[in-house]
Design a protein around this motif. Structure first.
Motif, mmCIF file in Angstrom:
data_model
loop_
_atom_site.group_PDB
_atom_site.id
_atom_site.type_symbol
_atom_site.label_atom_id
_atom_site.label_comp_id
_atom_site.label_asym_id
_atom_site.label_seq_id
_atom_site.Cartn_x
_atom_site.Cartn_y
_atom_site.Cartn_z
ATOM 1 N N GLU A 203 0.847 -1.206 0.000
ATOM 2 C CA GLU A 203 0.000 0.000 0.000
ATOM 3 C C GLU A 203 0.890 1.268 0.000
ATOM 4 O O GLU A 203 0.600 2.234 -0.719
ATOM 5 C CB GLU A 203 -0.922 -0.023 1.235
ATOM 6 N N ILE A 227 -4.177 -5.454 -3.102
ATOM 7 C CA ILE A 227 -3.828 -5.204 -1.693
ATOM 8 C C ILE A 227 -4.931 -5.732 -0.766
ATOM 9 O O ILE A 227 -4.664 -6.288 0.289
ATOM 10 C CB ILE A 227 -3.532 -3.693 -1.487
ATOM 11 N N GLU A 228 -6.188 -5.587 -1.229
ATOM 12 C CA GLU A 228 -7.307 -6.105 -0.424
ATOM 13 C C GLU A 228 -7.503 -7.611 -0.602
ATOM 14 O O GLU A 228 -8.227 -8.243 0.149
ATOM 15 C CB GLU A 228 -8.621 -5.435 -0.853
ATOM 16 N N GLY A 229 -6.887 -8.180 -1.651
ATOM 17 C CA GLY A 229 -7.149 -9.589 -1.965
ATOM 18 C C GLY A 229 -8.575 -9.777 -2.449
ATOM 19 O O GLY A 229 -9.197 -10.821 -2.266
ATOM 20 N N LYS A 295 1.847 -13.550 -0.489
ATOM 21 C CA LYS A 295 0.670 -12.821 -0.981
ATOM 22 C C LYS A 295 0.871 -11.336 -0.838
ATOM 23 O O LYS A 295 1.358 -10.872 0.199
ATOM 24 C CB LYS A 295 -0.534 -13.191 -0.111
ATOM 25 N N GLY A 297 -1.707 -9.207 -0.667
ATOM 26 C CA GLY A 297 -2.763 -8.804 0.258
ATOM 27 C C GLY A 297 -2.632 -9.525 1.586
ATOM 28 O O GLY A 297 -1.716 -10.326 1.800
ATOM 29 N N LYS A 298 -3.642 -9.209 2.451
ATOM 30 C CA LYS A 298 -3.606 -9.830 3.778
ATOM 31 C C LYS A 298 -3.885 -11.319 3.693
ATOM 32 O O LYS A 298 -4.501 -11.788 2.778
ATOM 33 C CB LYS A 298 -4.645 -9.132 4.682
#
Ligand code: NAD
Length: 298
Positions: A203, A227-229, A295, A297-298
């Motif tokens: 981010e 970033i949010e997946g 990954k 994202g989270k």
């Protein structure tokens, strides 16, 4: 605004449905059709009239728009049983807004000519959000006079409407667009995976670089999704595979080198084989997660 018209519209998917809404909003009458009953019902709820099939629509509408997945679907709807050419009278205008192979556009146009039907190929870019707010970019191929005649109708759905050349030129332009988008998404996924593995927050990287030379419409739309997946489509991987196949086929026929496109195509194919064909094309991030073990994202 131009004259109010009775417009046929065939193909009421992610893109077709909001495009019909914008034609209705501009005051046009729309006679719609889709093989999927619930898509047709949704358009009827929005104010369209249900057509029985493509032939029935072509019999009552002077202009018919198609917004279908790929070349074979457009050929079926135009050239086969219960199709547009079965009932078309000379003077009918077909605007094919699907993204298909440029050579298929030319073939379909030749079949139309035999019946006195005039045709434009007019694929779009901008995706569902711009289809909803009527600000698509429309890349048109065909006769200049017909282009000018149809511009008021196209303006109900698009903000940028450009004549690119003869029939097929709209789809050639769209292939260039799809190659550039695919390459951008792939390198974005590669770069954000590098950042994550190097211990820098993706981010933060996005915020730091989006205003510079690397910044792009693709980055603004797709970095947040990675970033949010969140890989909800948007534009499905399977549709992008279709476009890159059309690009590779065209490139091979005319001797244009396609190194980068071929690589991204293989990445998409791996995701398709993994059951991710219906994910958004930002799902290329999943390919990098698979091969890097990290990954974005989270
Ligand atoms: P979609 O799959 O959501 O919609 C296609 C529709 O066509 C479906 O409702 C399907 O039932 C219908 N259909 C298929 N065969 C038919 C037939 N024989 N008769 C009647 N209806 C039939 O696809 P979409 O996302 O709306 O895309 C349509 C076209 O626009 C594709 O060529 C795509 O590449 C292009 N496009 C899509 C986007 C996007 O972001 N989704 C952006 C730009 C361009």
């Amino acid at each position: 605004m131009g004259d109010i018209m009775k417009i046929g519209f065939i193909g009421l998917g992610i893109m077709g449905k909001p495009m019909v809404k914008n034609l209705l909003k501009a005051g046009h009458e729309v006679v719609a059709y889709d093989i999927v009953a619930e898509n047709l019902q949704a358009a009827v709820r929005d104010g369209a009239v249900a057509g029985k099939n493509a032939a029935a629509i072509a019999a009552v509408c002077p202009v018919v728009i198609t917004m279908l997945p790929n070349s074979p679907h457009v050929k079926t709807v135009v050239m086969e049983k219960d199709g547009i050419l079965e009932s078309a009278k000379a003077g009918l205008i077909l605007i094919d807004m699907s993204s298909i192979a440029p050579l298929a556009s030319k073939e379909i146009c030749e079949a139309c000519k035999k019946k006195g039907v005039r045709m434009l190929d007019a694929p779009v870019s901008g995706g569902e959000p711009k289809a909803i707010d009527g600000s698509l970019s429309i890349m048109v191929g065909g006769d200049k006079a017909l282009f000018e005649e149809m511009k008021p109708i196209l303006s109900c759905m698009g903000a940028s409407i450009v004549l690119c050349g003869d029939v097929g030129a709209g789809n050639t332009t769209k292939l260039a667009n799809q190659m550039i988008v695919a390459g951008n998404i792939a390198v974005l996924a590669e770069a954000l995976t590098l950042a994550k593995k190097a211990g820098v927050d993706p981010e933060t990287v996005f915020q730091a670089i989006k205003g510079g030379l690397a910044g792009s419409t693709v980055m603004n739309a797709k970095a947040p999704m990675m970033i949010e997946g969140n890989f909800k489509p948007g534009f499905r991987i399977d549709l992008h595979i279709k476009d890159l196949n059309n690009a590779l086929e065209t490139g091979h026929k005319i001797g244009a080198p396609m190194f980068l496109t071929a690589n991204v195509q293989e990445m998409f194919e791996i995701l398709h084989a993994d059951g991710c064909g219906s994910d958004d094309h930002s799902g290329l991030a999943k390919y990098y997660a698979k091969i890097s073990g990290s990954k974005i994202g989270k």
